[in-house]
Every structure is written in C-alpha cells, then in structure tokens.
Enzyme design. Structure first.
Site, PDB file in Angstrom:
ATOM      1  N   CYS A 102      13.282  11.346   6.822  1.00 60.88           N
ATOM      2  CA  CYS A 102      13.056  10.963   8.223  1.00 60.88           C
ATOM      3  C   CYS A 102      14.286  11.215   9.076  1.00 60.88           C
ATOM      4  CB  CYS A 102      12.622   9.510   8.310  1.00 60.88           C
ATOM      5  SG  CYS A 102      13.773   8.406   7.490  1.00 60.88           S
ATOM      6  N   LYS A 111       0.875  -1.185   0.000  1.00 61.07           N
ATOM      7  CA  LYS A 111       0.000   0.000   0.000  1.00 61.07           C
ATOM      8  C   LYS A 111       0.903   1.223   0.000  1.00 61.07           C
ATOM      9  CE  LYS A 111      -2.460   3.093   1.657  1.00 61.07           C
ATOM     10  NZ  LYS A 111      -2.053   4.412   1.148  1.00 61.07           N
ATOM     11  N   GLU A 157       8.474   2.120  11.194  1.00 59.66           N
ATOM     12  CA  GLU A 157       9.558   3.084  10.940  1.00 59.66           C
ATOM     13  C   GLU A 157       8.903   4.450  10.919  1.00 59.66           C
ATOM     14  OE1 GLU A 157      12.727   2.765  10.686  1.00 59.66           O
ATOM     15  OE2 GLU A 157      12.910   0.600  10.548  1.00 59.66           O
TER      16      GLU A 157
HETATM   17  P1  NAD Z   1       1.659   9.030   6.773  1.00 60.27           P
HETATM   18  O1  NAD Z   1       1.690   8.442   8.123  1.00 60.27           O
HETATM   19  O2  NAD Z   1       0.754  10.166   6.521  1.00 60.27           O
HETATM   20  O3  NAD Z   1       1.276   7.947   5.673  1.00 60.27           O
HETATM   21  C1  NAD Z   1       2.073   6.788   5.469  1.00 60.27           C
HETATM   22  C2  NAD Z   1       1.233   5.705   4.821  1.00 60.27           C
HETATM   23  O4  NAD Z   1       0.232   5.269   5.746  1.00 60.27           O
HETATM   24  C3  NAD Z   1       0.474   6.158   3.569  1.00 60.27           C
HETATM   25  O5  NAD Z   1       0.526   5.105   2.619  1.00 60.27           O
HETATM   26  C4  NAD Z   1      -0.936   6.357   4.081  1.00 60.27           C
HETATM   27  O6  NAD Z   1      -1.919   6.216   3.093  1.00 60.27           O
HETATM   28  C5  NAD Z   1      -1.019   5.225   5.095  1.00 60.27           C
HETATM   29  N1  NAD Z   1      -2.064   5.365   6.105  1.00 60.27           N
HETATM   30  C6  NAD Z   1      -2.569   6.496   6.643  1.00 60.27           C
HETATM   31  N2  NAD Z   1      -3.509   6.187   7.565  1.00 60.27           N
HETATM   32  C7  NAD Z   1      -3.586   4.844   7.612  1.00 60.27           C
HETATM   33  C8  NAD Z   1      -4.360   3.931   8.375  1.00 60.27           C
HETATM   34  N3  NAD Z   1      -5.255   4.335   9.280  1.00 60.27           N
HETATM   35  N4  NAD Z   1      -4.186   2.617   8.181  1.00 60.27           N
HETATM   36  C9  NAD Z   1      -3.279   2.172   7.278  1.00 60.27           C
HETATM   37  N5  NAD Z   1      -2.520   2.976   6.524  1.00 60.27           N
HETATM   38  C10 NAD Z   1      -2.673   4.310   6.697  1.00 60.27           C
HETATM   39  O7  NAD Z   1       3.174   9.409   6.442  1.00 60.27           O
HETATM   40  P2  NAD Z   1       3.728  10.215   5.199  1.00 60.27           P
HETATM   41  O8  NAD Z   1       3.313  11.640   5.387  1.00 60.27           O
HETATM   42  O9  NAD Z   1       3.385   9.497   3.954  1.00 60.27           O
HETATM   43  O10 NAD Z   1       5.306  10.069   5.398  1.00 60.27           O
HETATM   44  C11 NAD Z   1       6.063  10.970   6.146  1.00 60.27           C
HETATM   45  C12 NAD Z   1       6.458  10.344   7.460  1.00 60.27           C
HETATM   46  O11 NAD Z   1       7.150   9.119   7.222  1.00 60.27           O
HETATM   47  C13 NAD Z   1       7.404  11.196   8.260  1.00 60.27           C
HETATM   48  O12 NAD Z   1       6.999  11.239   9.601  1.00 60.27           O
HETATM   49  C14 NAD Z   1       8.735  10.476   8.127  1.00 60.27           C
HETATM   50  O13 NAD Z   1       9.618  10.710   9.182  1.00 60.27           O
HETATM   51  C15 NAD Z   1       8.298   9.062   8.053  1.00 60.27           C
HETATM   52  N6  NAD Z   1       9.343   8.238   7.442  1.00 60.27           N
HETATM   53  C16 NAD Z   1      10.108   7.440   8.254  1.00 60.27           C
HETATM   54  C17 NAD Z   1      11.145   6.697   7.717  1.00 60.27           C
HETATM   55  C18 NAD Z   1      12.015   5.819   8.579  1.00 60.27           C
HETATM   56  O14 NAD Z   1      12.833   5.089   8.051  1.00 60.27           O
HETATM   57  N7  NAD Z   1      11.885   5.857   9.892  1.00 60.27           N
HETATM   58  C19 NAD Z   1      11.391   6.764   6.338  1.00 60.27           C
HETATM   59  C20 NAD Z   1      10.599   7.587   5.541  1.00 60.27           C
HETATM   60  C21 NAD Z   1       9.573   8.323   6.110  1.00 60.27           C
END
Ligand code: NAD
Length: 493
Positions: A284, A175, A250
């Site tokens: 991140c 997803k 993550e």
């Molecule tokens: P997000 O949490 O908004 O969304 C991430 C994913 O989760 C998307 O595919 C979204 O559609 C899905 N999602 C949202 N609600 C959901 C639910 N209730 N159930 C299942 N799936 C759901 O994050 P984003 O804005 O896409 O990404 C940015 C974030 O990701 C930042 O906080 C960043 O730090 C983090 N990130 C972390 C790493 C790491 O390695 N730790 C790497 C990249 C990004």
C-alpha cells in the site's frame, strides 16, 4: 475431506452448504489448500457468536491486566510458530520466506506493543469546579468488531486489528482475503491455545460479496475495521452508514518518492528501487511515483533502469529470487492494462512492460519491474494505484512544484523525500498531505507509531496509541455526591 476452516463459537466447522475454495499458488497455480467457503448465513452465525460472547461479558469483563497477559501469550505463540506461519504465508502469496519471516517478527512486535499500551490506559478525572461532583472519563470495549483484511500482508494487517481488539475486550469476526486465508486460520488456533474464551474470536473465510458483506450490514456489529482497496472501502463505508457503525479504513496509496539534486542520490536511487519493486509493488505504501529534480533526471533514470533490469524475479523456492509473482491472474491482467494506458498517454516504457516469458515462471503470474518515463501528473498510470511493479517518473524544477506534484493525488498514505537541505526537507515534509513521511529514508514503520491515510487513503489510524482508541468507547461518568433538586422549572406545589 477438506479441513473445516470456519471458526464459529469456538468450533471448527465447514460451510453450511458444504462449499469449498481452492487456494492456489501465484507461483505455479497449484492448489496449496482447500478451505471452507462461508455462506452469508455462516457469517451471521459468527456475528451471533461474537455478539453473545460480548454481551455475556465472558471476556470483556476480564481486567485489563489479564487481557494484556493473554495478548503477550499470543505474541509468545506467534514467536513459537513463526516458521510455520511464514511458510503458510509464502505458500499463499508467493512471497519469499525471508520476507514473510520479517512479517512474523513485526506481528509479534505488534501484539507486544498493544499489550504494553493497554497497561498504560488510565481513567481521567475532570475538574468540573464543584467538590460534590466526581467526573470521570473511562474507556470500554467498542463491542463486536468485523476485521476485514487484504491479501498482500495477510496476517500483518489482521494483527493490527486483532491485537488492539483483544486488549480493548472486544469480540470479533476475522475475515481474511479469500486469496490468502491460511495464516488467519492458524491464528485462531493460537488464540484458542492462549485461553481466549469461546465465541470471542470467530473466523469467516470466503468471498467479499457473500461472506464479507453481511459483516458490514448487520446491526449486531459495532465496528468495521477494513484494510483493502478504495472501491471496496467506499462500499463498506456506505453500507455501514445504514446502521451507523464505526468505520476504520486503511485503503490504497499512490505514494510520491521525491528526489532533490541536493541529496544522497545513490541512497535515494537504491531506496526508490526498493520502494517501487519490493513484493512486486503489491504494497500500500509502495513508492511507485518517483518525482525527480529535472537537473538530475537523466543520471537518476539511467541508474534506476540499470538496477531494475538486474532484479531477479522468481519463485519463492529459488534462492536467486529478489521479488516474486503477482497474486492472481486477474491482478496480472489489471497491471498489464496500465502498459496500454501509459503508451496511449505518451509515456515511455524504458524497461519491463510485458509479462515475463520464462519457462520456470510460465504457470504463474509474473510481471517484471517496469520503469515508465516522461510521465505527467494527469496520466492514468501515475494517478491509479496499479499495485504492481510499475514505477512512473516525473520531473520538477522547484520546491513548490515538488510539493504540488506530491499532493496531486486523491490518496494520502505515505511519501518519501531525499534532500540534504534541512530547511527544504522540513518544509516539504510539512506540506505533503500523507499519513507517513520518510525523510532521507523509505519504508520503515514501528508498531509504536500511528499508521494511516489522509484523503482517500482511509479513515482513522492503526498502530501507535490511536490504533487502540479505534476499539474503545469513551464514557463520561458524572456522580453527584450531594444529590439535590435541579430547580429549573417552578414546582407548582
Ligand atoms: P479488496 O478491497 O479487494 O479486498 C479486501 C478484503 O475485503 C478482502 O477480504 C475481501 O474479501 C473483502 N471484501 C470485498 N468486498 C467486500 C464487501 N462488499 N464487504 C465486505 N468485505 C469485502 O483489497 P485487496 O485486493 O485484498 O487488497 C489490496 C488493497 O489493499 C490495495 O488497494 C492496498 O493499497 C490496500 N492495502 C492498504 C493498506 C494500508 O495500510 N492502508 C495495507 C495493505 C493493503
């Protein structure tokens, strides 16, 4: 007719209610793709396909050697299509091609790493001190996995999950973020071409709350591996608890970048600028929280400001571009709001601070490199992950204070420190509670080394060896070669 972009049980299908989503360029808001928007029912169909394929053993029963050969083949196909994948990702995220090409090379390396690691996996014999007992620890696939990714490094983050899941023999549903699904769609085509049996890999495109949530609720899913924001991560963990799924998270980071007086200050400044402003801070592990020894504060800040001002912000096609847009209008609004918080809290915005007003960028979501001085640990702009090009600056006067500030965050993903005194550098590296520490460097990672967070930055590890363990169940098989009565209870006969 838009392309059917849900991949369920080996077929490309449209959403069951016909809904589609326009993917828009963050550079100019133009429509770059139209993809199917899955309903919850579509997601449940994908879960069924993954469950059925896993339970049938159609792929899980392959030998490790054959699975690793398939993963190597996927790496070859990624290499072959690297230019297509890089341009798709540039189109979705607004990132320059030079950056997305780097990402594709890392993705290929990730698949090769896990293929090589799988071949090293061995059963373990346990000596239980009895000749008649064979006690063996084996590994098998965890089962059906939901692999949920973010928008900032779309295919890279998904590949950290797909590659080990394939090596382990799992079936899965990918997803991707609804904002940047194009490379995940292409990846499914490559998995098909590599010969992965029908139903093992499935793809759902769409909003988190409708298309994503069923993945975390459904008892047929064994593991949710999620990369994204803290708020979503918390929700997923809570939902997954209802069916006691395994969860790998993550999440975000608020990563300290500590500069001591006794260091290569020129290199430290250059890396601090890269760490905070690369991909406009949408990383991140971005080192957006600079902690500088008080004695060198003025010199370091003046140079950082000079460098930040010179960064050329622009569209992916402009050869002068050094960093690009934020992902969406909503995200731009969130980043802008931190400026208000910073000023209200008494910090000083030295450069940047408001949306870029330039004719060639006015249709997109552009925010300039921003440096905020006179920050204190408690400020919102210091504590929150803004995920934008915002560098905050605090000072410290002792090693203990640097450590305390570096750990004064709910997150624990990464940190960097610059210090030429090895004793101090070792002490600080050991004391910082973050999953990766860079000493006199910033940013490199390798697929062979674990990646993940302490504290609110997540649960579990990706990459390295632990990144495969997430997708494996451990089984202990005890065989008694001389069966005998237990003799525990008296036999009344
Ligand atoms: P997000 O949490 O908004 O969304 C991430 C994913 O989760 C998307 O595919 C979204 O559609 C899905 N999602 C949202 N609600 C959901 C639910 N209730 N159930 C299942 N799936 C759901 O994050 P984003 O804005 O896409 O990404 C940015 C974030 O990701 C930042 O906080 C960043 O730090 C983090 N990130 C972390 C790493 C790491 O390695 N730790 C790497 C990249 C990004």
């Amino acid at each position: 007719m838009p392309e059917s972009t849900l991949y369920i049980n080996g077929a490309w299908v449209a959403s069951s209610d016909g809904a589609v989503r326009e993917i828009r360029s963050p550079h100019d808001n133009s429509v770059v793709a139209t993809v199917s928007e899955a309903t919850a029912a579509d997601t449940r169909d994908a879960i069924k396909a993954a469950r059925d394929s896993f339970d049938s053993g159609v792929y899980a029963s392959w030998s490790m050697k054959d699975r690793c050969a398939l993963v190597e083949k996927v790496a070859d196909l990624i290499k072959r299509d690297a230019e297509i994948l890089a341009s798709l990702e540039t189109r979705d995220t607004g990132k320059r091609m030079v950056e997305t090409r780097y990402d594709m090379a890392d993705i290929e390396a990730t698949f090769r790493h896990f293929a090589a690691l799988g071949l090293k996996l061995k059963d373990r014999k346990v000596d239980v001190g009895a000749d008649n007992i064979s006690s063996v620890i084996t590994h098998e696939a965890v089962g059906v996995c939901a692999l949920i990714g973010p928008w900032n490094y779309p295919l890279l983050q998904i590949s950290w999950k797909v590659a080990p899941a394939l090596v382990a023999g799992c079936s899965f549903i990918v997803k991707p973020s609804e904002l940047s699904p194009s490379t995940a769609i292409h990846l499914m085509k490559l998995l098909e071409e590599a010969g992965l049996p029908q139903g093992v890999a499935n793809l759902i495109c769409g909003a988190g709350a409708t298309a994503g949530a069923p993945l975390t609720e459904d008892p047929r899913v064994d593991l949710v591996s999620f990369t994204g924001g803290l708020v979503t991560g918390r929700r997923i963990m809570a939902t997954a608890a209802q069916t006691v799924k395994k969860v790998a998270l993550e999440l975000g980071g608020k990563n300290p970048h500590i500069i001591f007086e006794n260091s290569n200050i020129d290199a430290a400044i250059d890396n601090a600028v890269t760490g905070a402003f690369l991909h406009s801070g949408q990383v991140c592990s971005a080192g957006t929280r600079v902690l500088v020894e008080k004695s060198i504060h003025d010199r370091v800040v003046a140079e950082i400001v000079r460098r930040a001002k010179a960064i050329y912000v622009g569209g992916p096609e402009d050869p002068r571009t050094e960093t690009g847009p934020l992902i969406s209008k909503e995200h731009l609004g969130k980043v802008e709001a931190y400026m208000h918080d910073a000023e209200k809290d008494g910090a000083t915005i030295l450069v940047g601070g408001s949306r870029i007003d330039r004719e060639d960028l006015n249709k997109g979501w552009y925010f300039p490199p921003t440096v905020i001085d006179n920050c204190l640990s408690k400020m919102k702009c210091v504590q929150d992950e803004s995920f934008g090009p915002i560098m905050t600056i605090e000072t410290f006067e002792s090693v203990d204070e640097a450590i305390a500030l570096g750990n004064d965050t709910i997150y624990g993903l990464s940190g960097a420190l610059w210090c030429d005194d090895k004793k101090i550098a070792d002490r600080v590296a050991a004391a910082l509670r973050h999953g990766t520490i860079w000493v006199n460097d910033f940013g490199p990672y390798r697929p062979q080394a674990e990646w993940g967070g302490f504290k609110a930055s997540g649960v579990g590890r990706e990459l390295g060896e632990a990144g495969l363990d997430e997708y494996l169940e451990i089984k202990h098989i005890w065989t008694n070669n001389k069966p005998a009565r237990s003799g525990w209870f008296a036999d009344p006969s």
